[in-house]
Write an enzyme that holds these catalytic residues in place. Structure first.
Site, PDB file in Angstrom:
ATOM      1  N   TYR A   1      39.628  34.901  35.166  1.00 26.92           N
ATOM      2  CA  TYR A   1      39.140  36.249  35.504  1.00 26.92           C
ATOM      3  C   TYR A   1      37.658  36.369  35.156  1.00 26.92           C
ATOM      4  CZ  TYR A   1      39.503  41.250  36.424  1.00 26.92           C
ATOM      5  OH  TYR A   1      39.350  42.507  36.949  1.00 26.92           O
TER       6      TYR A   1
ATOM      7  N   TYR B   1      35.620  41.298  44.586  1.00 26.57           N
ATOM      8  CA  TYR B   1      36.267  41.904  43.423  1.00 26.57           C
ATOM      9  C   TYR B   1      37.479  42.687  43.905  1.00 26.57           C
ATOM     10  CZ  TYR B   1      37.055  44.924  39.387  1.00 26.57           C
ATOM     11  OH  TYR B   1      37.618  45.595  38.325  1.00 26.57           O
TER      12      TYR B   1
END
Lengths: 141, 325, 389
Positions: free
Chosen positions: C293, C343
Site C-alpha cells: 500500500y 488511487y
C-alpha cells in the site's frame, strides 16, 4: 514610485520588487470599477453582490490589472513599456482585507530588452492574482 | 448532477456551433482616449506614473507625450452606466452561449484567466473599437468549483486607422454550482469578512480542555486512581480502567519530537508555510501545535520549545510554541 | 469449522473501470461497472453472488450496487472502517464469509470520484460531533488536516531515526514509475520519472514532495471471492488466499498515532504481518512479489520492515539497489501503485495481486508463487498472501 527608470542591464533574474500592500476599501473597489467604466452591479452594489453569494462588493478584473500594472511601473519607472499582462484570478478582493503584491524578475530577453516579472497578489483568503507582466526597459547609457 | 450520456453529447454538439464565431457586436468606444478618464483611472489605482498624467514628464520620457495606462485598454469600450441594468443586446452570441449553459445547470460563472498584449500605448485622441470572437470551449472539466466548461474569448482592439493596438483573452468557467454550497443551511450564507481557523468540535470528552485554554492553561488529563497522565483526553484510563480523572497544568516546556512544514493546500485562515510539531512536554505527554516565529529550515527534532496560549485569529485561542530562549 | 483462514477462499474474478480524473458518472455507476466486470471475469452471473462488502468510506450502499448489477438475495454484507487500512480488511470479511458458509460468492468493491468529487487532499473539517470529529479537533486548529500532513509527521521522525533521505523515498517512486510506464491503465503510462524531477518537485508537506504523494482518481475496482472448490470449476486460474488478517495496535489513532512511546513503531502492521506468516506457514523469504500500500512513498519502507523483508530501520538500504524493481529481490507495485497507476484505496492493488498470480501483469516477474498484498498505514490495517492453487 521611483523617479529613475531602471535600465535593462540593471535588472537581474531573481530581483524582487518592493512589496506593495493595497488596503482594500469599498471606495477603491467602486472607484476602480467606475474608472474602468465597468458598472456591473456586483462591483458597486452590495445587495447585488450579496445576491451573488459574496458578503460585499468585490474588485473587478480591470482594477486588478490596473493595480498589477502600477505595481510594476512603480518599480520600473516612466520609461518602461508594458507589452503584456497575463494573470490567473483566484480569491476575490473584498473590503476590509489587504492585498499584498509581491514580484520577482523571472526572465530577461536581450532582443528588445524584454523583461518578464512574475507577480502575486495575496489576500487573507489566498492568492487573488498570480501572473506575469512583460515589459521592455531602455538600454543603459 | 452534471448531465451525462446522450444529453451531454447533444449539448456538446450545440456548443460546437459557437466555436470560432464572432459574438455579433462591435464595441465602439464612446469617447476618444482622453486625459480626464485617464486621470480618474490613475487616481483610483494610486498610479503616479507621469507618463499618464504629467505632460512635462511624459514629453521627456520614451513615450514622448501623454499616454493611457495600457491595462486601461478595455475601459475604452465598456458600456458604463448602461451595464448596471443587466440587460444585454439580444444579438450578443456570448450571452446566448451563457444562457445555453445556464439551461443545462451550469449556472455558475467565474473568470479564471485573462491575458493582454499591447501593440502600442494609446495616445490622447485615439478612437478605439473592438471585436470579440469565441475562440474555444473546453471539454468538460472537474474543477475546484464544480464540473464545468471553460470558454475562451479573444477581443481585438483597433484604432481610427483600423490598425490593431492590442488584444485580450478571457477564460471563463461556466460551472455547476456544487450541491453542498448551493443548499447550505448555515445561518450565514455569505462568507465571513476574514477567514478564521477551523475550530474544534466540543463534546463531553474535550470541552473541559478547551475551557482551560480559554483560561490560558495547557491542561493534561490525569487519572485520579493511578495518576497516569494522558493526552489526548479520554473518558477512561487505559492503564487502570478508572473513570475518575482530574488534570494538571503543563509548564509548556518541551522538545520537538517530530514536525512538518505544510505548504499545500493553503487553507484560508492559516499562514503558510505552516510549521506543526509533535512536542514532547516535560511532563511526558505529547502535544500537537504550531511553532511560530521561526524559519522552517531551522526547525529540528530535539529543539527546546516553550508554549504560550495566544489568539491565533480573531476568535480562537490555542497553545503555540516558540524556540526556548 | 476451520480454525484458521488458510486456503479457505480464492479470488476468481477481477474488474475495474478506467481510471481518470473525471469519470463523468456517479460513484454508483463506477461500483456497478467494476462489480459487473469482476463477476464476468469470474465466469459467474450476478445471480451467483450472495455476498457484498466494501469500505465504510465508500459512498455507495451494497444494496444499491446489488440492484444496479442485478444481484438478488444477499446473505452477507459488511463494511470495514479506517480508509485504506480496510483494503485487505474487506478481503478478510469476504474470506470469513466464504469459510463459514455465510456466503458462497462475495463481491468486494470500492469506487470513488476521488478527483472530480470529494478530494481527500482537501482535508478534514466540519460534520456532526462524533468521537471521530473530536479526534480531528486536536489537529484542525493547528492546520494539520490532510493525509499528507499526518504521514509527513511520522516520516520526519523516521528519517531522523534511520538516516533515510528524500532520495531514498524517490527510489520507491521511480521503481514504481518504471512499472507504470508499461501499464496502459496507469495515469503515468509512458511517463518516466527521474531522481532530478523527484527532487525538484515542490514540497506538499515537508519532508514529502509532490511525487511522494499518491494521486487522486475517479474509478472503481472489484473482485469476486469464492471457495477453492468452487474456484476449480471457473475459467480463470484462482488466486488462493493463503492468509488474510487485520490488525489494530496499542495507542492506535486513525492517522495520528503520535503518542506511542516510539512514534515509528507500527504495531498494527507488525500484527497483520505476524498473522499472515502464522496462518500461511510462510515467511518473507517465500514471497516473490508484492503489492504494498502506497498512499505515500515512505509507508512502503515501513511495511517492508514490518513484514520482515529487512530489519527495522534498514528499508532504505534494502531498496537502494533496485529490490523493488523487476528483477530485484521483491518486485513491488508492478501496476505502478497508487503513486503511479491510480488511487482506488488499495482495491486496484488487490486486482494487481491477482494478475501477478495469474501471470498477466504488465510488469510480470518470472517467479510468482506467492504475492503479498497490504493495506493502508497509520490506520488499523490488514494484509494477505496470495498463492497459486
Amino acid at each position: 514610485m521611483s523617479t529613475e527608470t531602471l535600465r535593462y542591464q540593471d535588472v537581474n533574474v531573481g530581483d524582487t520588487l518592493p512589496e506593495l500592500p493595497i488596503p482594500l476599501t469599498s471606495s477603491l473597489i467602486v472607484a476602480g470599477a467606475v474608472a474602468s467604466q465597468d458598472y456591473t452591479p456586483v462591483h458597486h452594489d452590495k445587495e447585488a453582490a450579496e445576491a451573488a453569494g459574496m458578503q460585499d462588493v468585490f474588485m473587478n478584473i480591470l482594477t486588478t490589472n490596473g493595480l498589477v500594472s502600477r505595481f510594476v511601473t512603480d518599480w520600473a519607472g516612466i520609461d518602461a513599456r508594458i507589452t503584456g499582462v497575463s494573470i490567473k484570478l483566484g480569491t476575490p478582493n473584498l473590503p476590509g482585507d489587504t492585498m499584498t503584491l509581491t514580484g520577482a524578475v523571472a526572465e530577461k530577453d536581450e532582443t528588445g530588452n524584454a523583461v518578464t516579472v512574475e507577480v502575486t497578489g495575496k489576500n487573507a483568503w489566498g492568492n487573488h492574482v498570480t501572473g506575469a507582466v512583460k515589459l521592455t526597459l531602455p538600454a543603459g547609457d | 448532477m452534471a448531465i451525462s450520456g446522450t444529453e451531454r453529447e447533444e449539448f456538446e454538439k450545440q456548443l460546437e456551433a459557437y466555436v470560432g464565431i464572432d459574438i455579433g457586436l462591435e464595441d465602439q468606444g464612446r469617447d476618444p482616449v482622453n486625459a480626464a478618464m485617464v486621470r480618474h483611472w490613475c487616481e483610483a489605482m494610486g498610479d503616479g506614473c507621469g507618463a499618464y498624467t504629467d505632460p512635462v514628464q511624459a514629453a521627456a520620457s520614451v513615450h514622448g507625450e501623454l499616454v493611457a495606462p495600457p491595462t486601461m485598454l478595455q475601459a475604452w469600450i465598456l458600456g458604463g452606466v448602461s451595464m448596471a441594468s443587466g440587460e444585454s443586446d439580444p444579438r450578443d452570441k456570448q450571452k446566448e452561449l451563457h444562457r445555453l449553459f445556464d439551461s443545462k445547470g451550469f449556472t455558475g460563472v467565474v473568470a479564471t484567466n485573462t491575458e493582454q498584449e499591447y501593440t502600442r500605448y494609446l495616445k490622447m485622441g485615439d478612437e478605439i473599437c473592438a471585436k470579440t470572437v469565441i475562440e474555444s470551449i473546453s471539454e468538460q472539466k472537474a474543477t475546484g468549483l464544480g464540473i464545468g466548461y471553460f470558454i475562451n474569448t479573444r477581443t481585438t482592439f483597433r484604432d481610427q486607422n483600423d490598425e490593431e493596438v492590442g488584444w485580450l483573452t478571457f477564460r471563463v468557467l461556466k460551472f455547476e454550482i456544487a450541491e453542498a454550497s448551493a443548499s447550505s443551511s448555515d445561518e450565514s450564507s455569505v462568507t465571513p469578512s476574514r477567514p478564521q481557523r477551523l475550530k474544534p468540535a466540543l463534546g463531553h470528552d474535550n470541552a473541559w480542555w478547551w475551557d482551560c485554554v480559554e483560561k490560558d492553561e495547557l491542561a493534561i488529563q490525569r487519572c485520579s486512581s493511578c495518576h497516569a497522565l494522558r493526552h489526548p483526553p479520554r473518558p477512561m484510563c487505559g492503564e487502570c480502567q478508572a473513570s475518575d480523572w482530574d488534570f494538571v497544568f503543563s509548564t509548556g516546556q518541551g522538545t520537538i519530537y517530530s514536525f512538518v512544514v505544510i505548504r499545500h493546500p493553503e487553507v484560508p485562515g492559516y499562514t503558510y508555510p505552516l510549521v506543526v510539531a509533535v512536542v514532547e512536554l516535560e511532563e511526558g505527554t505529547r502535544f500537537v501545535g504550531n511553532v511560530l516565529d521561526i524559519d522552517p529550515a531551522e526547525v529540528e527534532v530535539g529543539m527546546s520549545v516553550q508554549a504560550s496560549i495566544e489568539l491565533v485569529d480573531d476568535e480562537m485561542k490555542l497553545p503555540v510554541f516558540r524556540r526556548a530562549q | 469449522m476451520p480454525t484458521t483462514l488458510k486456503d479457505e477462499a480464492a479470488i476468481v474474478g477481477i474488474g475495474e473501470t478506467e481510471y481518470s480524473k473525471n469519470s463523468g458518472r456517479s460513484e454508483l455507476a463506477l461500483a456497478a461497472e467494476a462489480c459487473r466486470a469482476a463477476i464476468a471475469d469470474a465466469g459467474l452471473t450476478p445471480a451467483d453472488i450472495d455476498g457484498m462488502t466494501t469500505f465504510t468510506m465508500d459512498n455507495t450502499d451494497e444494496i444499491e450496487v446489488a440492484r444496479a448489477v442485478g444481484v438478488g438475495d444477499l446473505t452477507f454484507f459488511s463494511r470495514t472502517p479506517h480508509g485504506g487500512g480496510a483494503a485487505i480488511g474487506v478481503m478478510h470479511q469476504a474470506v470469513m464469509a466464504v469459510a463459514t458458509g455465510s456466503a458462497k460468492a462475495v463481491v468486494v468493491y470500492r469506487a470513488l470520484n476521488g478527483r472530480s468529487g470529494a478530494r481527500y487532499s482537501e482535508g478534514v473539517s466540519g460534520g456532526p460531533t462524533t468521537s471521530d470529529l473530536i479526534h480531528w479537533s486536536w489537529y484542525m486548529p493547528s492546520g494539520l488536516m490532510t493525509p499528507a500532513s499526518w504521514v509527513a509527521m511520522v516520516t520526519q521522525r523516521y528519517m531522523h531515526e534511520t538516516g533515510c533521505t528524500s532520495e531514498d523515498l524517490a527510489e520507491v517512486c521511480i521503481a514504481q514509475r518504471e512499472h507504470a510506464i508499461k501499464n496502459p491503465r496507469a495515469f503515468f503510462h509512458g511517463k518516466p520519472l527521474t531522481l532530478e524531477e523527484h527532487q525538484a518537485a515542490r514540497h506538499i508537506v515537508e519532508p514529502l514532495r509532490l511525487y511522494d504523494c499518491c494521486q487522486e482518481t475517479d474509478g472503481g475496482a472489484a473482485c469476486v471471492v469464492v471457495s477453492p472448490e468452487m474456484a476449480r470449476d471457473l475459467p480463470n486460474p484462482p488466486a488462493l488466499i493463503r492468509a488474510v488478517a487485520q490488525g489494530a495496535g496499542a495507542h492506535q489513532e486513525s492517522m495520528t498515532s503520535f503518542y506511542r512511546p516510539t512514534m515509528t513503531d507500527l504495531p498494527e502492521v507488525d500484527l497483520s504481518a505476524r498473522q499472515c506468516w502464522e496462518i500461511s506457514g510462510l515467511t518473507a523469504d517465500d514471497i516473490d512479489a508484492a503489492v504494498i500500500y502506497d498512499a505515500f512513498s515512505s509507508i512502503v519502507l515501513w511495511q517492508l520492515e514490518s513484514y520482515g523483508f529487512c530489519k527495522k530501520g534498514e528499508a532504505a538500504d534494502f531498496i537502494r539497489d533496485g529490490a523493488l524493481r523487476l528483477g530485484g529481490r521483491l518486485p513491488t507495485n508492478t501496476h505502478g501503485g497508487q503513486l503511479s497507476e491510480a488511487y482506488v484505496h488499495g482495491m486496484n492493488g488487490v486486482n494487481e495481486g491477482v494478475r501477478l498470480i495469474r501471470g498477466t501483469s504488465t510488469s510480470q516477474p518470472a517467479k510468482n508463487e506467492h504475492v503479498l498484498v497490504t493495506a493502508g498505514v497509520g490506520v488499523p490495517t490488514s494484509g494477505m498472501i496470495l498463492g497459486q492453487a
